[in-house]
Motif scaffolding. Sequence first.
Motif, PDB file in Angstrom:
ATOM      1  N   PHE A 157      37.905  36.417  56.328  1.00 32.43           N
ATOM      2  CA  PHE A 157      38.955  37.384  56.016  1.00 32.43           C
ATOM      3  C   PHE A 157      39.900  37.576  57.190  1.00 32.43           C
ATOM      4  O   PHE A 157      39.471  37.589  58.349  1.00 32.43           O
ATOM      5  N   SER A 158      41.161  37.773  56.888  1.00 31.14           N
ATOM      6  CA  SER A 158      42.110  38.125  57.939  1.00 31.14           C
ATOM      7  C   SER A 158      41.953  39.596  58.313  1.00 31.14           C
ATOM      8  O   SER A 158      42.150  39.976  59.470  1.00 31.14           O
ATOM      9  N   ASN A 159      41.572  40.421  57.345  1.00 30.84           N
ATOM     10  CA  ASN A 159      41.302  41.833  57.597  1.00 30.84           C
ATOM     11  C   ASN A 159      39.956  42.173  56.956  1.00 30.84           C
ATOM     12  O   ASN A 159      39.909  42.623  55.806  1.00 30.84           O
ATOM     13  N   PRO A 160      38.855  41.981  57.664  1.00 28.91           N
ATOM     14  CA  PRO A 160      37.523  42.117  57.066  1.00 28.91           C
ATOM     15  C   PRO A 160      37.208  43.497  56.493  1.00 28.91           C
ATOM     16  O   PRO A 160      36.372  43.608  55.604  1.00 28.91           O
ATOM     17  N   GLU A 161      37.870  44.536  56.972  1.00 25.68           N
ATOM     18  CA  GLU A 161      37.540  45.888  56.510  1.00 25.68           C
ATOM     19  C   GLU A 161      38.417  46.374  55.367  1.00 25.68           C
ATOM     20  O   GLU A 161      38.145  47.435  54.792  1.00 25.68           O
ATOM     21  N   GLN A 162      39.441  45.604  55.011  1.00 24.57           N
ATOM     22  CA  GLN A 162      40.355  46.085  53.962  1.00 24.57           C
ATOM     23  C   GLN A 162      40.632  45.065  52.877  1.00 24.57           C
ATOM     24  O   GLN A 162      40.964  45.448  51.755  1.00 24.57           O
ATOM     25  N   ASP A 163      40.513  43.783  53.166  1.00 23.27           N
ATOM     26  CA  ASP A 163      40.830  42.774  52.153  1.00 23.27           C
ATOM     27  C   ASP A 163      39.914  42.922  50.934  1.00 23.27           C
ATOM     28  O   ASP A 163      38.741  43.274  51.073  1.00 23.27           O
ATOM     29  N   PRO A 164      40.423  42.660  49.719  1.00 22.63           N
ATOM     30  CA  PRO A 164      39.583  42.733  48.519  1.00 22.63           C
ATOM     31  C   PRO A 164      38.421  41.736  48.601  1.00 22.63           C
ATOM     32  O   PRO A 164      38.556  40.650  49.170  1.00 22.63           O
ATOM     33  N   LEU A 165      37.296  42.117  48.021  1.00 19.95           N
ATOM     34  CA  LEU A 165      36.105  41.279  47.996  1.00 19.95           C
ATOM     35  C   LEU A 165      35.900  40.691  46.612  1.00 19.95           C
ATOM     36  O   LEU A 165      36.171  41.336  45.603  1.00 19.95           O
ATOM     37  N   ARG A 166      35.390  39.460  46.579  1.00 22.15           N
ATOM     38  CA  ARG A 166      35.047  38.809  45.315  1.00 22.15           C
ATOM     39  C   ARG A 166      33.521  38.826  45.174  1.00 22.15           C
ATOM     40  O   ARG A 166      32.817  38.176  45.942  1.00 22.15           O
TER      41      ARG A 166
END
Length: 280
Positions: A157-166
């Motif tokens: 992730f480019s933003n591990p704490e905010q990017d959507p998860l699959r």
Amino acid sequence: MTPTKQLQQWLEGAADVALQAGDLIMELYEEQAYATYEKSDSSPVTSADLAAHKFITDQLKTLTPDIPVLSEEGAHLSLAERQAWQRYWLIDPIDGTQEFIARSGDFTVVIALVEQHQPTLGVIYWPAGDKLYLAQKDRGAFRRDINGEQRLRVHKFSNPEQDPLRLAISRRQPRERVLQRMNPDREISTVPAGSCSLKACLIAEGQADCFLRVGPTGEWDTAAADVIVGEAGGSIVSEHFKPITYNKEADLGNPNFVILGDEAVNWRNVFIRHQTHPEA
């Protein structure tokens, strides 16, 4: 531990066995030449599971005559007997028997080698998709298909704490059982798939980011995935973030577990049930 070169030979041998078992299973599947039964725990088993069990067991005993084979569909020896094993093959002849019966194609052949309580080789073959996933501890994880061989990496992730998860999710299991254990503030999409091992492969190749299994499974459901996902940069732990163990308990069952991709994600803040039910 076994020398690396010997492990490589065993990995290729186990991969060949998985491919051949897949051909046998697909022949029975396509011809619908199998019967369905119910086990003592009320879970389904088919004559295809049993045929694959016999084939894989016989082939592994030919490949490595001195290494025991523990199969979901075979006799389960006592812990006292199993504790003498320095290494053993751990197999699930058909992971996803319900998918086999439902004719979704989402079932796999699973073979792992466990040494000193840790999986060191993992092979997962998806016959309907003709994709072979394999890994050796400290040597990387790979997928082989019609396009050749490709090294596996979990999605970063480019933003591990905010990017959507699959979230890989079962086609059969009520999704509410999983989603209620997850942080409602995190944006999550779902990726439906069949067997536990197939979901693990989706995470290892970056097509999904995580998976939570709620309900009964056995050590044969996670051993191969443990190596493949681990070598791709992810991990498998219990729902409460404790290691999955192999051949240490009399009961061969697993706790609820999570398969995780990018280690930069604060997964404890994603799967939150452990915060309110630490011993559940």
